[in-house]
Design a protein around this motif. Structure first.
Motif, mmCIF file in Angstrom:
data_model
loop_
_atom_site.group_PDB
_atom_site.id
_atom_site.type_symbol
_atom_site.label_atom_id
_atom_site.label_comp_id
_atom_site.label_asym_id
_atom_site.label_seq_id
_atom_site.Cartn_x
_atom_site.Cartn_y
_atom_site.Cartn_z
ATOM 1 N N GLY A 161 0.667 -1.335 0.188
ATOM 2 C CA GLY A 161 -0.077 0.033 0.058
ATOM 3 C C GLY A 161 0.843 1.274 -0.008
ATOM 4 O O GLY A 161 1.918 1.449 -0.788
ATOM 5 N N GLN A 162 0.365 2.094 0.966
ATOM 6 C CA GLN A 162 1.198 3.570 0.871
ATOM 7 C C GLN A 162 2.581 3.533 1.427
ATOM 8 O O GLN A 162 3.301 4.459 1.650
ATOM 9 C CB GLN A 162 0.146 4.439 1.861
ATOM 10 N N ARG A 163 3.070 2.344 1.869
ATOM 11 C CA ARG A 163 4.608 2.184 2.388
ATOM 12 C C ARG A 163 5.482 2.403 1.288
ATOM 13 O O ARG A 163 6.530 2.721 1.554
ATOM 14 C CB ARG A 163 4.695 1.248 3.055
ATOM 15 N N HIS A 164 5.017 2.094 0.114
ATOM 16 C CA HIS A 164 5.676 2.802 -1.296
ATOM 17 C C HIS A 164 5.209 3.571 -1.943
ATOM 18 O O HIS A 164 4.111 3.336 -2.648
ATOM 19 C CB HIS A 164 5.908 1.333 -1.910
ATOM 20 N N ILE A 165 5.665 4.595 -2.230
ATOM 21 C CA ILE A 165 5.104 5.993 -3.127
ATOM 22 C C ILE A 165 5.792 5.908 -4.152
ATOM 23 O O ILE A 165 7.162 6.314 -4.047
ATOM 24 C CB ILE A 165 4.925 6.909 -1.949
ATOM 25 N N PHE A 166 5.397 5.839 -5.317
ATOM 26 C CA PHE A 166 6.205 6.213 -6.399
ATOM 27 C C PHE A 166 5.875 7.565 -7.081
ATOM 28 O O PHE A 166 4.916 7.965 -7.103
ATOM 29 C CB PHE A 166 5.905 5.024 -7.590
ATOM 30 N N VAL A 167 7.054 8.275 -7.479
ATOM 31 C CA VAL A 167 7.200 9.564 -7.876
ATOM 32 C C VAL A 167 7.777 9.420 -9.147
ATOM 33 O O VAL A 167 9.101 9.316 -9.185
ATOM 34 C CB VAL A 167 7.441 10.613 -6.985
ATOM 35 N N ARG A 168 7.286 9.998 -10.316
ATOM 36 C CA ARG A 168 7.938 9.863 -11.766
ATOM 37 C C ARG A 168 8.668 11.268 -11.764
ATOM 38 O O ARG A 168 8.027 12.320 -11.737
ATOM 39 C CB ARG A 168 7.056 9.767 -12.733
#
Ligand code: NAD
Ligand code: TDX
Length: 336
Positions: free
Chosen positions: A51-58
């Motif tokens: 879930g939100q424990r990994h946030i991807f930002v391009r």
């Protein structure tokens, strides 16, 4: 622990993110990745369950405003994997290498300073030390003597990182690892290139006499070492990472062909890579004695699993080995 990982959609970064999410329930990760040709969100399918424990930002590590905004709420550490990583491409055109590997590192260092990020880990390479003859190993005391534009850009970044420790007292660490292999490696690099070409009955282009030696380590052993350095390494230090596993290229290629039951006639000796480093060998005794690390995956087992992984993930690499990749392949291998 809050981490910012850059280049987390590449080969080693994605393996590292998955390892950290799985090993530590309290770790949260912001993953900043530009998704260049080498970045692939599919590598992080398994991160969805966290879930939100990994946030991807391009985004680009050279984009100072973006990096500043991501560091507003102060992660505990930044681990910089983002790079242009393929030596052959740096010979064709080194501009992206200088931009991402050098300028990008400077932007990250300055932003970390401004926002008081506690720790900065630079993921570097054995290639900064240059090339060995038939004897000797690289220790952390070896002078930097890079031979390819890629290696030169990584060495420049290492020196910048060092200077931010000496000048500003920043808590930084540098890891220098030998050649990695394992799942999710982009098929331009030796092992996945040879596996996927062999599956397709295409030629296996071996540079020069095929006797250049690389010191191979499984990506999971590399990631465990980075995790240790991040948590227990001494500020300002450099740590070599390697599994004492030197193998000539031709032996690897023959091993792959045997494993896939393909003929050795697929091997094609081609024009050598310009400035081709003859041999790498890492002395990782500092990491072993100070931090208690040792590799867990032996080469035979690791290679068997890796070949199997590429056989079981044909869709993943077939999608990559089309379009833009083919343009590069045809250009680089045209007169080889
Ligand atoms: P990779 O090429 O597979 O992945 C690089 C990642 O960085 C990609 O996801 C790409 O999209 C991203 N990226 C590139 N430019 C960017 C930018 N400007 N901003 C944000 N993201 C960007 O590389 P890899 O093999 O996973 O290597 C990771 C790191 O480890 C590199 O720094 C490399 O120098 C180092 N290293 C690699 C090896 C090896 O054997 N592969 C060995 C030692 C060290
Ligand atoms: O087609 C090929 N034929 C061939 O003989 C390719 C792509 C490679 N080779 C040889 C060149 C090297 O001796 O195989 C060896 C390994 O080549 P690469 O996979 O391109 O790796 P290398 O140049 O050793 O660099 C790698 O290790 C250090 C990574 O790409 C770097 O990112 C890392 O820093």
């Amino acid at each position: 622990m809050k981490l910012m990982v850059t280049g987390g959609c590449g080969f080693i970064g994605s393996n590292f993110i998955l390892r950290m999410l799985e090993s530590y329930p309290d770790v949260r990760i912001v993953n900043l990745d530009l998704l260049t040709y080498a970045g692939n969100l599919e590598n992080l399918q398994d991160a969805k369950k966290y879930g939100q424990r990994h946030i991807f930002v391009r985004g680009d590590i050279t984009d100072m405003d973006l990096v500043d905004s991501l560091l507003q709420d102060g992660p505990d550490a930044v681990i910089n994997f983002a790079a242009e990583s393929h030596v052959d491409r740096s010979i064709m055109d080194s501009s992206a290498f200088v931009r991402t590997n050098v300028l990008g590192t400077q932007v990250l260092l300055d932003a970390c300073r401004r926002h008081g990020v506690k720790r900065f880990v630079q993921i570097s390479t054995d290639e900064v030390y240059g090339s060995l003859g038939s004897e000797g190993v690289f220790t952390e005391m070896n002078p930097l003597a890079p031979n390819s534009p890629y290696a030169a850009s990584k060495a420049a970044a290492d020196l910048l990182v060092r200077s931010y420790h000496k000048t500003f007292g920043m808590d930084v660490l540098i890891t220098r690892c030998s050649n990695n292999y394992g799942p999710f490696q982009f098929p331009e690099k030796l092992i996945p290139l040879m596996i996927t070409n062999a599956v397709c009955d295409s030629r296996l282009p071996v540079y020069g006499d095929g006797l250049n030696v690389r010191d191979w380590i499984h990506v999971q052993d590399h990631c465990r070492a980075i995790d240790l350095v991040l948590r227990k390494g001494s500020s300002g230090e450099v740590y070599n990472i390697g599994a004492e596993n030197e193998v000539p290229n031709l032996e690897i290629v023959r091993h792959i062909l045997k494993r896939l039951e393909k003929p050795e006639s697929l091997i094609k000796f081609v024009k050598d890579r310009p400035g081709h480093d003859r041999r790498y060998a890492m002395d990782a005794s500092k990491l072993r004695t100070e931090l208690g690390w040792k590799p867990r995956i032996d080469f035979q087992t690791g290679m068997d699993e890796t070949v199997l992984w590429y056989l079981e993930h044909e869709e993943w690499w077939r999608r990559i080995k089309s379009g833009q990749y083919m343009t590069y392949y045809e250009e680089w291998y045209a007169d080889r």
